[in-house]
Design a protein around this motif. Structure first.
Motif, short mmCIF file in Angstrom:
data_model
loop_
_atom_site.label_atom_id
_atom_site.label_comp_id
_atom_site.label_asym_id
_atom_site.label_seq_id
_atom_site.Cartn_x
_atom_site.Cartn_y
_atom_site.Cartn_z
N ARG A 1 50.86 -12.46 65.48
CA ARG A 1 51.82 -11.47 65.01
C ARG A 1 52.74 -12.10 63.99
O ARG A 1 53.37 -13.14 64.23
CB ARG A 1 52.65 -10.91 66.16
CG ARG A 1 53.69 -9.90 65.66
CD ARG A 1 54.47 -9.22 66.75
NE ARG A 1 55.48 -8.33 66.16
CZ ARG A 1 56.33 -7.59 66.87
NH1 ARG A 1 56.27 -7.60 68.19
NH2 ARG A 1 57.23 -6.83 66.25
N LYS A 2 52.82 -11.46 62.84
CA LYS A 2 53.73 -11.90 61.79
C LYS A 2 55.18 -11.82 62.29
O LYS A 2 55.55 -10.87 62.97
CB LYS A 2 53.55 -11.00 60.57
CG LYS A 2 54.45 -11.34 59.38
CD LYS A 2 54.04 -12.63 58.71
CE LYS A 2 54.82 -12.86 57.43
NZ LYS A 2 54.47 -14.15 56.80
N ASN A 3 55.95 -12.85 61.98
CA ASN A 3 57.37 -12.93 62.33
C ASN A 3 57.61 -13.18 63.82
O ASN A 3 58.76 -13.16 64.27
CB ASN A 3 58.15 -11.68 61.90
CG ASN A 3 58.10 -11.46 60.40
OD1 ASN A 3 58.15 -12.41 59.63
ND2 ASN A 3 57.99 -10.20 59.98
N LYS A 4 56.55 -13.40 64.59
CA LYS A 4 56.70 -13.72 66.01
C LYS A 4 55.84 -14.94 66.35
O LYS A 4 55.23 -15.01 67.41
CB LYS A 4 56.28 -12.52 66.88
CG LYS A 4 57.17 -11.30 66.73
CD LYS A 4 58.51 -11.49 67.43
CE LYS A 4 59.35 -10.22 67.35
NZ LYS A 4 60.65 -10.36 68.03
N GLU A 5 55.81 -15.90 65.43
CA GLU A 5 54.97 -17.07 65.62
C GLU A 5 55.47 -17.91 66.79
O GLU A 5 56.68 -18.06 67.00
CB GLU A 5 54.94 -17.93 64.36
CG GLU A 5 54.18 -17.30 63.19
CD GLU A 5 55.09 -16.55 62.25
OE1 GLU A 5 56.22 -16.24 62.65
OE2 GLU A 5 54.67 -16.26 61.10
N VAL A 6 54.51 -18.43 67.55
CA VAL A 6 54.82 -19.34 68.65
C VAL A 6 54.02 -20.62 68.41
O VAL A 6 52.87 -20.74 68.82
CB VAL A 6 54.44 -18.73 70.02
CG1 VAL A 6 54.83 -19.68 71.15
CG2 VAL A 6 55.10 -17.37 70.21
N PRO A 7 54.61 -21.61 67.69
CA PRO A 7 53.84 -22.79 67.26
C PRO A 7 53.25 -23.60 68.42
O PRO A 7 53.93 -23.89 69.41
CB PRO A 7 54.88 -23.62 66.50
CG PRO A 7 55.92 -22.63 66.07
CD PRO A 7 55.98 -21.62 67.18
N ASN A 8 51.99 -23.91 68.29
CA ASN A 8 51.29 -24.84 69.20
C ASN A 8 50.27 -25.57 68.34
O ASN A 8 49.14 -25.10 68.16
CB ASN A 8 50.61 -24.08 70.34
CG ASN A 8 49.91 -25.03 71.31
OD1 ASN A 8 49.72 -26.22 71.02
ND2 ASN A 8 49.52 -24.51 72.46
N LEU A 9 50.67 -26.68 67.76
CA LEU A 9 49.88 -27.35 66.73
C LEU A 9 48.56 -27.91 67.25
O LEU A 9 47.68 -28.26 66.46
CB LEU A 9 50.72 -28.45 66.08
CG LEU A 9 52.00 -27.96 65.39
CD1 LEU A 9 52.72 -29.13 64.72
CD2 LEU A 9 51.71 -26.85 64.39
N GLU A 10 48.40 -27.99 68.57
CA GLU A 10 47.15 -28.50 69.14
C GLU A 10 46.12 -27.38 69.32
O GLU A 10 44.96 -27.66 69.60
CB GLU A 10 47.43 -29.15 70.50
CG GLU A 10 48.42 -30.32 70.44
CD GLU A 10 47.92 -31.43 69.53
OE1 GLU A 10 46.72 -31.77 69.60
OE2 GLU A 10 48.73 -31.94 68.75
N GLN A 11 46.55 -26.15 69.16
CA GLN A 11 45.70 -25.02 69.49
C GLN A 11 44.72 -24.71 68.35
O GLN A 11 45.08 -24.70 67.18
CB GLN A 11 46.60 -23.81 69.74
CG GLN A 11 45.96 -22.72 70.57
CD GLN A 11 47.00 -21.83 71.23
OE1 GLN A 11 47.27 -21.98 72.40
NE2 GLN A 11 47.58 -20.92 70.47
#
Length: 403
Positions: A366-376
Motif C-alpha cells: 500500500r502506497k503511503n503505508k509502507e512497513v519496511p522489512n529489508l530482509e523480506q
C-alpha cells in the motif's frame, strides 16, 4: 483509493536443481516485486479448496472472493460467457482443446504430446474448429471457436455426469487410462477418435508439419459445466472494476462478476504477449474511474505446462519489468493512494507440467503505508517464514480491501 491485483498464472513452482535449487520465482531477476515486498506484506494462501481439482477456474474464483464450493459450476460455461455464447439452463458446455497426439497405434494407445498443438494460432484453429463443427454439428451439439487451442462445445439438454481429464494433466502419457467415463462417454469418445481421422490429414496440419510445428490432430473434450450464477462484484465490495486477460476463462469469470472485460491488442496468453499493453490498459481503466483492476498474465502457466525452464523464468522477469514496474510508475504519477496485490492462482511445477493445490505466495503493498522489512522478498520460500496464511483463499481479497 485504487486497487490492482496482478496475477501471474501458475507462477509458483518447486526448487529446481538447474536453478541452484531455487524456484523460478526465487531465481528470476524481479527487482520491482522484491522492492515492494520489503515495504509491504507477504504471506501464503490456499486458493484451491480441499477435494477440488487445482484448476485456474476454481483458483481465480477464489482470488476474486467467490467460494468455489458454492459458485463453481464448471470451467467451460465461464469461457462460453466470454465468447458471447448464450446458454440455457439446460445446456451443458465443454472445453474443446486442439491437441497433438502421437501417430503410432490405435487411438486409445496414443500419447498426448501437447495440450496446445504448439500454441496453434487462432487463425489456423478457427479453420480446424469449423471443420469439426461441420462434421459433428447436430440439433444437440455445436462447436464454437475460441482463442489458440481453447474452444467450446455446447450440448443442448445434455448431461454433465462425466469424468473427463484435462489434457495438460497427462502430457507425455498414454491416453488409454484417461478416456471419457460416464453414462454418455461413448458420444464424447467417438467424436474425439473420429476427429483424428480428418484433422490429421487436414491441409492446415500438413502445412504445420512441413514448418516443423506440431499438428492439431485431435480434439480433446473436458471441463464440463452449466450456466454459472454468482453475485456481482460491485454488490459484494462496493467497487467498480475491470478484468484484463487474454484467455476466455478469466474474461468469463470477470463478466459473470459484472466486471468490465478489456481486450488488449497483442495479448496472446503465452510468453509473446503484450505485457506492457496490459499494464497500460489497467492504468487507463483506473483513469476512467474504475476502482479496481484485475490483471491476469497466463505466460508462466503455459511455460510450466510446456516444461520450458528458461521461458518460465523469463516470463516472471517480463511480468516484473513490463507489468508491475509500469503499473507502479503510472500509479505514482497519478498521485492517488493505491494498493497492489501480486500472486499466482496455483503452482504449475515444471517437474509435473500440471497444476497442484499447494499454497501460493502473495504480496500486498500500500502506497503511503509502507512497513519496511529489508530482509523480506517475494517468493515461495521467503513467504514460508511469514505468519500470514489464509487457508480459505476467497477470504484474502476481503483482507486486501479492508486491511
Amino acid at each position: 483509493m485504487k486497487y490492482v491485483i496482478i496475477l501471474g498464472d501458475g507462477m509458483a513452482d518447486e526448487p529446481i536443481k538447474e536453478l541452484n535449487n531455487q524456484t523460478p520465482l526465487q531465481y528470476a531477476n524481479k527487482p520491482m516485486m522484491d522492492s515492494l515486498a520489503k515495504l509491504g506484506e507477504v504471506g501464503r494462501v490456499y486458493t484451491i479448496p480441499k477435494g477440488m481439482s487445482p484448476g485456474s477456474d476454481t483458483a481465480n474464483l477464489a482470488v476474486l472472493g467467490y467460494d468455489p464450493n458454492i459458485y463453481y459450476s464448471g470451467r467451460s460455461p465461464l469461457e462460453a460467457v466470454s465468447m458471447g455464447v448464450e446458454l440455457l439452463d439446460s445446456d451443458v458446455t465443454f472445453r474443446c482443446n486442439l491437441v497433438t497426439l502421437s501417430y503410432e497405434g490405435d487411438y486409445e494407445e496414443k500419447i498426448i504430446l501437447d495440450h496446445s498443438a504448439d500454441e496453434i494460432s487462432t487463425e489456423e484453429a478457427r479453420v480446424l474448429i469449423k471443420a469439426v463443427n461441420e462434421h459433428f454439428k447436430s440439433k444437440d451439439i455445436e462447436f464454437y471457436p475460441g482463442i489458440s487451442y481453447r474452444h467450446l462445445m455446447v450440448w443442448h439438454k445434455g448431461t454433465d455426469e462425466f469424468d473427463l481429464t484435462p489434457p495438460h494433466d497427462i502430457l507425455g502419457k498414454s491416453i488409454k487410462d484417461h478416456l471419457p467415463k460416464g453414462s454418455q462417454k461413448d458420444i464424447i469418445y467417438n467424436m474425439m477418435k473420429e476427429s483424428y481421422n480428418f484433422l490429421s490429414i487436414h491441409p492446415i496440419n500438413i502445412e504445420r508439419i512441413k514448418k516443423g510445428l506440431r499438428p492439431a490432430n485431435s480434439i480433446w473434450i473436458w471441463g464440463e459445466g452449466r450456466k454459472p450464477k454468482f453475485p456481482l462484484f460491485e454488490e459484494k465490495y462496493g467497487l467498480k472494476g475491470s478484468v484484463i486477460s487474454a484467455v476466455d476463462l478469466i474474461k468469463g469469470i470477470g463478466i459473470c462478476a459484472g466486471l468490465k472485460s478489456i481486450d488488449v491488442e497483442g495479448a496472446t496468453g503465452n510468453i509473446h504477449t503484450n505485457f506492457e499493453g496490459k499494464a497500460m490498459a489497467a492504468i487507463n481503466e483506473l483513469k476512467r474511474g474504475q476502482d479496481f483492476v484485475y490483471v491476469h498474465v497466463e505466460a508462466p502457466d503455459e511455460c510450466g505446462h510446456r516444461n520450458e525452464l528458461e521461458n518460465k523464468v523469463k516470463s516472471i522477469e517480463l511480468l516484473d519489468e513490463k507489468v508491475v514496474k509500469t503499473i507502479v510508475r503510472e500509479l505514482d504519477a497519478l498521485g492517488e493512494d493505491y494498493k497492489i496485490m501480486i500472486l499466482p492462482d496455483h503452482p504449475t511445477p515444471l517437474r509435473l507440467r500440471t497444476h497442484t493445490d499447494d499454497p501460493v505466495p502473495y504480496l500486498i503493498y500500500r502506497k503511503n503505508k509502507e512497513v519496511p522489512n529489508l530482509e523480506q522478498k517475494y517468493d515461495e520460500i521467503s513467504t514460508m517464514h511469514s505468519n500470514n496464511c489464509f487457508t480459505k483463499g476467497y477470504e484474502l481479497i476481503d483482507y486486501f480491501f479492508k486491511k
